[in-house]
Design an enzyme around this catalytic site. Sequence first.
Site, PDB file in Angstrom:
ATOM      1  N   HIS A   8       0.854  -0.867  -0.041  1.00  0.00           N
ATOM      2  CA  HIS A   8       0.085   0.085   0.139  1.00  0.00           C
ATOM      3  C   HIS A   8       0.864   1.203  -0.061  1.00  0.00           C
ATOM      4  CE1 HIS A   8      -3.997  -1.709   0.647  1.00  0.00           C
ATOM      5  NE2 HIS A   8      -4.356  -0.725   0.445  1.00  0.00           N
ATOM      6  N   SER A  59       0.780  -3.808   4.428  1.00  0.00           N
ATOM      7  CA  SER A  59       0.923  -2.487   4.944  1.00  0.00           C
ATOM      8  C   SER A  59       2.473  -2.014   4.872  1.00  0.00           C
ATOM      9  CB  SER A  59       0.476  -2.215   6.380  1.00  0.00           C
ATOM     10  OG  SER A  59       0.734  -1.087   7.001  1.00  0.00           O
ATOM     11  N   GLU A 226      -8.546  -3.973  -5.406  1.00  0.00           N
ATOM     12  CA  GLU A 226      -7.361  -4.432  -4.491  1.00  0.00           C
ATOM     13  C   GLU A 226      -7.461  -5.639  -3.994  1.00  0.00           C
ATOM     14  OE1 GLU A 226      -6.108  -1.213  -1.890  1.00  0.00           O
ATOM     15  OE2 GLU A 226      -8.048   0.024  -2.413  1.00  0.00           O
ATOM     16  N   TYR A 265     -12.136  -3.777  -2.738  1.00  0.00           N
ATOM     17  CA  TYR A 265     -11.459  -4.957  -2.403  1.00  0.00           C
ATOM     18  C   TYR A 265     -11.702  -6.175  -2.698  1.00  0.00           C
ATOM     19  CZ  TYR A 265      -8.248  -1.893   0.665  1.00  0.00           C
ATOM     20  OH  TYR A 265      -7.443  -0.996   1.114  1.00  0.00           O
TER      21      TYR A 265
END
Length: 461
Positions: A8, A59, A226, A265
Amino acid sequence: MLNWFAVHCTSMNNTNYFISSDNKGYASVLFEQKMNGKVPIGKGPFVAAFAQANEGDVSPNTKGPRCVDTGLPCDVNTSTCDGQNEKCIAFGPGKDMFESTKIIGQMQYEKALDLFKSAFSLVSGPIGFAHQYVDMSSQTVKINETANATTCKPAMGYSFGAGTTDGPGGFDFKQGTKSGSLFWNLVRDLITTPSEMKFPYAWQPFIVPTQILRLGQLAVVAVPAEFTTMSGRRTRNAVKRILDKCSSTDNKVVIAGLSNTYSSYVATYEEYQVQRYEGASTIYGQYTLQAYIQEYEKLAQSLCTGERLPDGPIPESMLDKQISLQPGVIFDTTYFGKDFGDVVKDAKDHYCPGDTVTVTFVSGHPRNDLMLENTFMAVERFNPSNSNWTVIATDADWETKFHWVRTNMILGHSEATTSWDIPEDTQPGRYRIKHFGHSKSILQKISPYKGTSKVFVVKKV
Protein backbone atom coordinates in the site's frame (compact mmCIF):
# COMPACT_ATOMS: atom_id res chain seq x y z
CA MET A 1 11.60 -0.22 -16.33
CA LEU A 2 8.28 -1.55 -15.12
CA ASN A 3 7.82 -3.61 -11.99
CA TRP A 4 4.93 -4.81 -9.87
CA PHE A 5 5.25 -4.99 -6.10
CA ALA A 6 2.37 -5.39 -3.68
CA VAL A 7 2.42 -2.75 -0.94
CA HIS A 8 0.00 0.00 0.00
CA CYS A 9 1.04 3.58 -0.65
CA THR A 10 0.16 4.51 2.93
CA SER A 11 3.56 5.34 4.35
CA MET A 12 2.17 8.88 4.30
CA ASN A 13 -0.85 8.45 6.55
CA ASN A 14 -4.20 10.23 6.49
CA THR A 15 -2.86 13.17 8.52
CA ASN A 16 -0.80 14.16 5.47
CA TYR A 17 -2.08 17.20 3.56
CA PHE A 18 0.66 17.31 0.94
CA ILE A 19 0.12 15.95 -2.55
CA SER A 20 2.47 12.98 -2.45
CA SER A 21 3.14 9.90 -4.57
CA ASP A 22 4.21 8.06 -1.41
CA ASN A 23 6.72 5.21 -1.31
CA LYS A 24 6.30 4.10 -4.93
CA GLY A 25 6.66 7.65 -6.18
CA TYR A 26 9.85 8.10 -4.19
CA ALA A 27 11.22 4.83 -5.60
CA SER A 28 10.39 6.00 -9.12
CA VAL A 29 12.16 9.33 -8.54
CA LEU A 30 15.29 7.57 -7.28
CA PHE A 31 15.38 5.18 -10.25
CA GLU A 32 14.84 7.90 -12.85
CA GLN A 33 17.47 10.13 -11.25
CA LYS A 34 19.87 7.17 -11.41
CA MET A 35 19.19 6.67 -15.12
CA ASN A 36 18.59 10.25 -16.28
CA GLY A 37 21.17 12.13 -14.26
CA LYS A 38 20.56 15.74 -13.21
CA VAL A 39 17.62 16.51 -15.52
CA PRO A 40 14.42 17.72 -13.77
CA ILE A 41 12.16 15.01 -12.42
CA GLY A 42 9.77 13.71 -15.07
CA LYS A 43 11.66 15.37 -17.93
CA GLY A 44 14.25 12.70 -18.74
CA PRO A 45 13.99 10.03 -21.45
CA PHE A 46 14.04 7.04 -19.07
CA VAL A 47 10.79 6.07 -17.34
CA ALA A 48 10.73 3.99 -14.16
CA ALA A 49 7.22 2.78 -13.30
CA PHE A 50 6.61 1.23 -9.89
CA ALA A 51 3.25 -0.37 -10.50
CA GLN A 52 0.81 -1.83 -7.99
CA ALA A 53 -0.02 -5.51 -7.54
CA ASN A 54 -2.26 -7.44 -5.13
CA GLU A 55 -1.61 -5.12 -2.17
CA GLY A 56 -5.05 -5.39 -0.57
CA ASP A 57 -3.78 -6.54 2.84
CA VAL A 58 -0.13 -5.39 2.64
CA SER A 59 0.90 -2.47 4.84
CA PRO A 60 4.21 -0.58 4.52
CA ASN A 61 4.05 0.39 8.19
CA THR A 62 6.26 -2.41 9.38
CA LYS A 63 6.40 -1.56 13.08
CA GLY A 64 2.77 -2.61 13.19
CA PRO A 65 -0.24 -1.09 14.94
CA ARG A 66 0.07 0.48 18.38
CA CYS A 67 -2.27 2.41 20.64
CA VAL A 68 -1.29 6.06 20.20
CA ASP A 69 -2.14 6.93 23.81
CA THR A 70 -0.32 4.07 25.58
CA GLY A 71 2.09 2.62 23.02
CA LEU A 72 0.73 -0.86 23.75
CA PRO A 73 -0.37 -3.33 21.04
CA CYS A 74 -3.94 -2.95 19.79
CA ASP A 75 -6.59 -5.60 20.29
CA VAL A 76 -5.71 -8.19 17.67
CA ASN A 77 -9.21 -9.12 16.55
CA THR A 78 -10.81 -5.67 16.34
CA SER A 79 -7.79 -3.36 15.87
CA THR A 80 -9.03 -1.07 18.63
CA CYS A 81 -7.70 0.51 21.81
CA ASP A 82 -10.24 0.61 24.63
CA GLY A 83 -12.88 -0.06 21.98
CA GLN A 84 -11.83 2.86 19.76
CA ASN A 85 -10.41 2.27 16.29
CA GLU A 86 -9.12 5.86 15.97
CA LYS A 87 -6.38 5.15 18.52
CA CYS A 88 -5.00 2.05 16.76
CA ILE A 89 -2.53 3.19 14.11
CA ALA A 90 0.33 1.41 12.35
CA PHE A 91 3.73 3.10 12.20
CA GLY A 92 7.24 2.61 10.90
CA PRO A 93 9.79 1.80 9.92
CA GLY A 94 10.94 5.42 10.34
CA LYS A 95 10.52 7.96 13.12
CA ASP A 96 7.79 9.76 11.15
CA MET A 97 5.82 9.28 7.94
CA PHE A 98 8.37 11.14 5.82
CA GLU A 99 11.25 8.95 6.93
CA SER A 100 9.08 5.83 6.59
CA THR A 101 8.22 6.79 3.01
CA LYS A 102 11.91 7.17 2.19
CA ILE A 103 12.85 3.82 3.76
CA ILE A 104 10.10 1.80 2.05
CA GLY A 105 10.68 3.61 -1.26
CA GLN A 106 14.44 3.07 -1.00
CA MET A 107 13.90 -0.67 -0.49
CA GLN A 108 11.73 -0.93 -3.60
CA TYR A 109 14.22 1.12 -5.62
CA GLU A 110 17.21 -0.98 -4.59
CA LYS A 111 15.48 -4.28 -5.37
CA ALA A 112 14.16 -2.99 -8.69
CA LEU A 113 17.63 -1.75 -9.67
CA ASP A 114 19.17 -5.10 -8.74
CA LEU A 115 16.59 -6.96 -10.86
CA PHE A 116 17.05 -4.48 -13.71
CA LYS A 117 20.80 -5.03 -13.77
CA SER A 118 20.60 -8.81 -13.42
CA ALA A 119 17.74 -9.51 -15.86
CA PHE A 120 18.72 -12.06 -18.52
CA SER A 121 15.50 -13.44 -20.08
CA LEU A 122 14.30 -11.69 -23.22
CA VAL A 123 10.57 -11.19 -23.56
CA SER A 124 9.59 -13.04 -26.74
CA GLY A 125 6.60 -14.69 -28.24
CA PRO A 126 3.04 -13.71 -29.17
CA ILE A 127 1.50 -10.36 -28.30
CA GLY A 128 -2.19 -10.13 -27.54
CA PHE A 129 -4.93 -9.08 -25.19
CA ALA A 130 -8.29 -10.25 -23.94
CA HIS A 131 -10.84 -7.83 -22.50
CA GLN A 132 -14.43 -8.13 -21.37
CA TYR A 133 -16.91 -6.11 -19.34
CA VAL A 134 -18.66 -8.12 -16.64
CA ASP A 135 -21.69 -7.42 -14.48
CA MET A 136 -20.20 -8.53 -11.18
CA SER A 137 -23.49 -8.19 -9.33
CA SER A 138 -25.03 -11.27 -10.98
CA GLN A 139 -22.31 -13.81 -11.75
CA THR A 140 -23.01 -17.51 -11.36
CA VAL A 141 -20.17 -19.24 -9.51
CA LYS A 142 -19.50 -22.96 -9.60
CA ILE A 143 -18.92 -24.15 -6.03
CA ASN A 144 -18.50 -27.84 -6.79
CA GLU A 145 -19.82 -30.45 -9.21
CA THR A 146 -23.37 -30.17 -7.90
CA ALA A 147 -23.73 -26.65 -6.47
CA ASN A 148 -23.68 -23.11 -7.82
CA ALA A 149 -23.90 -19.73 -6.13
CA THR A 150 -24.25 -16.12 -7.27
CA THR A 151 -22.56 -12.86 -6.51
CA CYS A 152 -24.47 -9.94 -4.97
CA LYS A 153 -25.32 -6.35 -5.69
CA PRO A 154 -22.50 -4.13 -4.37
CA ALA A 155 -22.65 -3.25 -0.67
CA MET A 156 -20.17 -2.58 2.11
CA GLY A 157 -20.03 -4.47 5.39
CA TYR A 158 -20.06 -2.72 8.76
CA SER A 159 -16.32 -3.24 9.26
CA PHE A 160 -15.66 -1.00 6.29
CA GLY A 161 -16.50 1.92 8.57
CA ALA A 162 -13.68 0.92 10.93
CA GLY A 163 -11.02 1.57 8.31
CA THR A 164 -7.61 -0.01 8.77
CA THR A 165 -4.62 0.55 11.00
CA ASP A 166 -3.08 2.50 8.08
CA GLY A 167 -6.10 4.82 8.11
CA PRO A 168 -8.60 4.30 10.93
CA GLY A 169 -12.28 5.03 10.36
CA GLY A 170 -14.63 6.72 12.78
CA PHE A 171 -17.49 6.38 15.24
CA ASP A 172 -17.92 3.01 16.97
CA PHE A 173 -17.23 0.71 14.01
CA LYS A 174 -14.83 -2.17 14.64
CA GLN A 175 -13.07 -4.64 12.35
CA GLY A 176 -14.53 -8.12 12.54
CA THR A 177 -18.10 -6.86 13.01
CA LYS A 178 -20.61 -9.30 11.50
CA SER A 179 -23.87 -7.76 12.69
CA GLY A 180 -25.22 -4.25 12.70
CA SER A 181 -26.61 -2.01 15.40
CA LEU A 182 -30.07 -0.48 15.64
CA PHE A 183 -28.60 3.01 15.36
CA TRP A 184 -26.51 2.41 12.23
CA ASN A 185 -29.26 0.36 10.61
CA LEU A 186 -31.56 3.35 11.15
CA VAL A 187 -29.00 5.73 9.61
CA ARG A 188 -28.58 3.38 6.65
CA ASP A 189 -32.29 3.04 6.07
CA LEU A 190 -32.80 6.80 6.22
CA ILE A 191 -30.46 7.11 3.24
CA THR A 192 -31.59 4.22 1.06
CA THR A 193 -31.03 0.51 0.50
CA PRO A 194 -27.23 0.08 0.11
CA SER A 195 -27.25 -1.38 -3.41
CA GLU A 196 -29.71 1.28 -4.56
CA MET A 197 -27.55 4.29 -3.65
CA LYS A 198 -27.47 5.95 -7.07
CA PHE A 199 -27.60 9.68 -6.34
CA PRO A 200 -26.11 11.52 -8.15
CA TYR A 201 -24.86 8.26 -9.69
CA ALA A 202 -24.17 4.75 -8.45
CA TRP A 203 -21.94 4.71 -5.38
CA GLN A 204 -20.32 1.46 -6.49
CA PRO A 205 -19.88 -0.07 -9.96
CA PHE A 206 -22.01 -2.96 -11.15
CA ILE A 207 -20.17 -3.44 -14.47
CA VAL A 208 -16.37 -3.69 -14.35
CA PRO A 209 -13.66 -4.25 -17.00
CA THR A 210 -11.48 -7.37 -16.88
CA GLN A 211 -8.34 -7.71 -18.97
CA ILE A 212 -5.18 -9.71 -19.63
CA LEU A 213 -2.28 -8.29 -21.65
CA ARG A 214 0.13 -10.80 -23.16
CA LEU A 215 3.68 -9.83 -24.06
CA GLY A 216 5.40 -13.06 -25.01
CA GLN A 217 5.80 -15.13 -21.86
CA LEU A 218 4.66 -12.23 -19.65
CA ALA A 219 0.95 -12.05 -18.81
CA VAL A 220 -0.33 -8.94 -17.06
CA VAL A 221 -3.62 -9.65 -15.28
CA ALA A 222 -5.32 -6.27 -14.96
CA VAL A 223 -7.77 -6.44 -12.05
CA PRO A 224 -10.22 -3.61 -11.26
CA ALA A 225 -9.84 -3.79 -7.48
CA GLU A 226 -7.45 -4.28 -4.57
CA PHE A 227 -6.86 -8.02 -4.37
CA THR A 228 -5.43 -9.41 -1.14
CA THR A 229 -2.21 -11.44 -1.15
CA MET A 230 -3.98 -14.80 -1.36
CA SER A 231 -6.66 -13.56 -3.78
CA GLY A 232 -3.95 -12.43 -6.16
CA ARG A 233 -2.02 -15.65 -5.75
CA ARG A 234 -5.04 -17.81 -6.57
CA THR A 235 -5.94 -15.67 -9.58
CA ARG A 236 -2.38 -15.69 -10.87
CA ASN A 237 -2.09 -19.47 -10.51
CA ALA A 238 -5.38 -20.03 -12.32
CA VAL A 239 -4.26 -17.93 -15.29
CA LYS A 240 -0.82 -19.54 -15.39
CA ARG A 241 -2.26 -23.07 -15.46
CA ILE A 242 -4.23 -22.30 -18.60
CA LEU A 243 -1.48 -20.37 -20.40
CA ASP A 244 1.12 -23.05 -19.61
CA LYS A 245 -1.12 -25.72 -21.14
CA CYS A 246 -1.32 -23.95 -24.49
CA SER A 247 2.31 -22.87 -24.80
CA SER A 248 5.74 -24.42 -24.53
CA THR A 249 7.12 -21.72 -22.25
CA ASP A 250 7.05 -21.03 -18.54
CA ASN A 251 4.68 -18.09 -18.42
CA LYS A 252 5.27 -15.30 -15.92
CA VAL A 253 1.99 -13.93 -14.60
CA VAL A 254 1.69 -10.69 -12.66
CA ILE A 255 -1.28 -8.98 -11.04
CA ALA A 256 -1.74 -5.33 -12.00
CA GLY A 257 -4.02 -4.00 -9.31
CA LEU A 258 -6.49 -1.11 -9.43
CA SER A 259 -6.64 -1.26 -13.24
CA ASN A 260 -9.18 0.47 -15.50
CA THR A 261 -11.73 1.13 -12.75
CA TYR A 262 -12.05 0.77 -8.99
CA SER A 263 -14.38 -1.69 -7.28
CA SER A 264 -12.96 -1.70 -3.75
CA TYR A 265 -11.35 -4.90 -2.39
CA VAL A 266 -11.36 -8.60 -3.23
CA ALA A 267 -10.76 -10.95 -0.30
CA THR A 268 -10.82 -14.72 -0.39
CA TYR A 269 -13.90 -16.67 0.69
CA GLU A 270 -12.16 -17.47 3.99
CA GLU A 271 -11.11 -13.86 4.59
CA TYR A 272 -14.63 -12.70 3.84
CA GLN A 273 -16.01 -14.77 6.72
CA VAL A 274 -13.78 -12.93 9.22
CA GLN A 275 -15.09 -9.54 8.02
CA ARG A 276 -12.09 -7.39 8.67
CA TYR A 277 -11.84 -4.23 6.57
CA GLU A 278 -10.81 -6.05 3.37
CA GLY A 279 -13.58 -8.63 3.66
CA ALA A 280 -16.17 -5.96 4.47
CA SER A 281 -14.98 -4.05 1.40
CA THR A 282 -15.44 -7.05 -0.91
CA ILE A 283 -18.59 -5.58 -2.34
CA TYR A 284 -20.04 -8.42 -4.44
CA GLY A 285 -20.23 -10.92 -1.61
CA GLN A 286 -18.32 -13.97 -0.43
CA TYR A 287 -17.99 -15.51 -3.89
CA THR A 288 -16.43 -12.40 -5.48
CA LEU A 289 -12.97 -13.92 -5.86
CA GLN A 290 -14.22 -17.14 -7.42
CA ALA A 291 -16.28 -15.11 -9.90
CA TYR A 292 -13.18 -13.15 -10.89
CA ILE A 293 -11.09 -16.32 -11.21
CA GLN A 294 -13.68 -17.84 -13.55
CA GLU A 295 -13.63 -14.68 -15.66
CA TYR A 296 -9.84 -14.53 -15.90
CA GLU A 297 -9.70 -18.21 -16.78
CA LYS A 298 -12.04 -17.37 -19.64
CA LEU A 299 -9.78 -14.52 -20.75
CA ALA A 300 -6.70 -16.76 -20.58
CA GLN A 301 -8.44 -19.41 -22.67
CA SER A 302 -9.30 -16.72 -25.21
CA LEU A 303 -5.61 -15.84 -25.48
CA CYS A 304 -4.81 -19.49 -26.06
CA THR A 305 -7.39 -20.09 -28.78
CA GLY A 306 -7.38 -16.65 -30.38
CA GLU A 307 -11.15 -16.55 -30.09
CA ARG A 308 -12.42 -13.04 -29.41
CA LEU A 309 -14.82 -12.74 -26.52
CA PRO A 310 -17.96 -10.60 -26.71
CA ASP A 311 -17.49 -7.13 -25.22
CA GLY A 312 -20.06 -7.76 -22.50
CA PRO A 313 -22.42 -5.16 -21.03
CA ILE A 314 -20.98 -1.69 -21.71
CA PRO A 315 -20.89 0.53 -18.60
CA GLU A 316 -22.60 3.87 -18.71
CA SER A 317 -20.37 6.86 -19.47
CA MET A 318 -20.67 9.37 -16.66
CA LEU A 319 -18.20 11.96 -17.92
CA ASP A 320 -20.98 14.51 -18.37
CA LYS A 321 -22.47 13.78 -14.93
CA GLN A 322 -19.45 14.47 -12.74
CA ILE A 323 -20.00 16.79 -9.81
CA SER A 324 -17.57 18.37 -7.37
CA LEU A 325 -18.23 19.36 -3.78
CA GLN A 326 -15.06 21.47 -3.80
CA PRO A 327 -16.07 25.16 -3.91
CA GLY A 328 -14.41 27.36 -6.49
CA VAL A 329 -11.94 30.14 -5.70
CA ILE A 330 -13.90 33.33 -4.98
CA PHE A 331 -11.05 35.88 -5.08
CA ASP A 332 -7.58 36.67 -3.73
CA THR A 333 -6.23 39.86 -2.20
CA THR A 334 -2.94 40.83 -0.57
CA TYR A 335 -2.01 42.34 2.74
CA PHE A 336 -1.98 46.15 2.86
CA GLY A 337 1.12 47.43 1.13
CA LYS A 338 2.06 44.00 -0.29
CA ASP A 339 1.92 42.45 -3.75
CA PHE A 340 1.47 38.82 -4.75
CA GLY A 341 4.86 37.13 -4.59
CA ASP A 342 6.27 39.45 -1.91
CA VAL A 343 8.28 37.75 0.80
CA VAL A 344 6.69 37.61 4.26
CA LYS A 345 9.47 35.59 5.92
CA ASP A 346 12.81 35.42 4.15
CA ALA A 347 15.75 33.05 4.17
CA LYS A 348 18.76 33.48 6.45
CA ASP A 349 22.14 34.51 5.06
CA HIS A 350 23.97 31.20 5.47
CA TYR A 351 23.11 27.49 5.57
CA CYS A 352 24.94 24.17 5.65
CA PRO A 353 24.00 20.86 3.99
CA GLY A 354 21.42 19.17 6.21
CA ASP A 355 19.76 22.48 7.13
CA THR A 356 16.29 23.51 5.99
CA VAL A 357 15.61 26.77 4.16
CA THR A 358 12.10 28.16 4.66
CA VAL A 359 10.64 31.15 2.82
CA THR A 360 7.04 32.41 3.03
CA PHE A 361 5.39 34.44 0.24
CA VAL A 362 2.15 36.38 -0.23
CA SER A 363 0.19 33.97 -2.38
CA GLY A 364 -2.89 33.39 -4.49
CA HIS A 365 -4.95 30.22 -4.35
CA PRO A 366 -3.12 27.25 -5.98
CA ARG A 367 -6.34 26.13 -7.68
CA ASN A 368 -6.29 29.25 -9.87
CA ASP A 369 -3.74 27.30 -11.92
CA LEU A 370 -2.63 23.78 -10.98
CA MET A 371 0.73 24.38 -12.71
CA LEU A 372 0.58 21.03 -14.52
CA GLU A 373 3.94 20.29 -16.16
CA ASN A 374 5.20 23.32 -14.21
CA THR A 375 6.04 24.10 -10.58
CA PHE A 376 4.89 26.24 -7.66
CA MET A 377 8.47 26.66 -6.47
CA ALA A 378 12.05 26.33 -7.65
CA VAL A 379 15.43 26.26 -5.96
CA GLU A 380 18.04 28.00 -8.12
CA ARG A 381 21.84 28.04 -7.95
CA PHE A 382 23.98 30.87 -9.27
CA ASN A 383 26.52 29.78 -11.87
CA PRO A 384 29.51 32.15 -11.61
CA SER A 385 30.92 30.98 -14.93
CA ASN A 386 28.07 32.46 -16.96
CA SER A 387 26.20 34.55 -14.34
CA ASN A 388 23.03 32.52 -14.88
CA TRP A 389 20.64 31.02 -12.33
CA THR A 390 20.04 27.28 -12.80
CA VAL A 391 17.04 25.36 -11.40
CA ILE A 392 18.29 22.47 -9.25
CA ALA A 393 15.00 21.44 -7.60
CA THR A 394 11.26 22.00 -8.00
CA ASP A 395 8.15 21.03 -6.04
CA ALA A 396 8.52 17.55 -7.57
CA ASP A 397 11.71 16.85 -5.63
CA TRP A 398 11.62 14.94 -2.37
CA GLU A 399 13.71 17.57 -0.54
CA THR A 400 11.21 20.37 -1.22
CA LYS A 401 7.78 21.13 0.25
CA PHE A 402 5.17 23.67 -0.79
CA HIS A 403 2.55 24.48 1.82
CA TRP A 404 -0.33 26.88 1.14
CA VAL A 405 -2.75 28.29 3.72
CA ARG A 406 -5.65 30.73 3.51
CA THR A 407 -4.89 33.19 6.33
CA ASN A 408 -8.14 35.18 6.00
CA MET A 409 -11.21 33.66 4.35
CA ILE A 410 -13.18 36.91 4.23
CA LEU A 411 -10.45 39.10 2.75
CA GLY A 412 -8.94 36.36 0.57
CA HIS A 413 -5.45 36.54 2.05
CA SER A 414 -3.07 33.60 1.53
CA GLU A 415 0.49 32.60 2.26
CA ALA A 416 2.68 29.98 0.60
CA THR A 417 5.57 28.54 2.58
CA THR A 418 8.33 26.90 0.57
CA SER A 419 11.01 24.75 2.19
CA TRP A 420 14.16 23.05 0.96
CA ASP A 421 15.96 20.36 2.95
CA ILE A 422 19.49 20.92 1.70
CA PRO A 423 20.96 17.55 0.56
CA GLU A 424 24.32 16.54 1.98
CA ASP A 425 25.91 16.53 -1.50
CA THR A 426 24.82 20.09 -2.35
CA GLN A 427 27.61 22.16 -3.88
CA PRO A 428 28.69 25.26 -1.95
CA GLY A 429 27.50 28.46 -3.56
CA ARG A 430 24.79 31.10 -3.80
CA TYR A 431 21.15 30.03 -3.95
CA ARG A 432 17.64 31.44 -3.96
CA ILE A 433 14.05 30.17 -3.84
CA LYS A 434 11.36 31.31 -6.27
CA HIS A 435 7.58 30.96 -5.98
CA PHE A 436 5.22 30.91 -8.96
CA GLY A 437 1.45 31.21 -8.84
CA HIS A 438 -1.74 32.84 -10.06
CA SER A 439 -4.19 35.17 -8.32
CA LYS A 440 -7.88 35.80 -8.98
CA SER A 441 -9.23 39.34 -8.68
CA ILE A 442 -12.71 40.28 -7.49
CA LEU A 443 -13.55 40.73 -11.18
CA GLN A 444 -12.50 37.05 -11.65
CA LYS A 445 -9.43 37.86 -13.72
CA ILE A 446 -6.62 35.35 -13.19
CA SER A 447 -3.10 36.78 -13.38
CA PRO A 448 0.32 35.15 -12.99
CA TYR A 449 2.86 36.33 -10.44
CA LYS A 450 6.21 35.25 -9.07
CA GLY A 451 8.34 36.01 -6.07
CA THR A 452 12.00 35.55 -5.16
CA SER A 453 13.78 35.15 -1.86
CA LYS A 454 17.00 36.92 -1.05
CA VAL A 455 20.20 35.20 -2.10
CA PHE A 456 21.68 32.91 0.55
CA VAL A 457 24.93 30.98 0.77
CA VAL A 458 25.27 27.24 1.25
CA LYS A 459 28.68 26.26 2.60
CA LYS A 460 30.28 23.17 4.06
CA VAL A 461 30.53 22.92 7.82
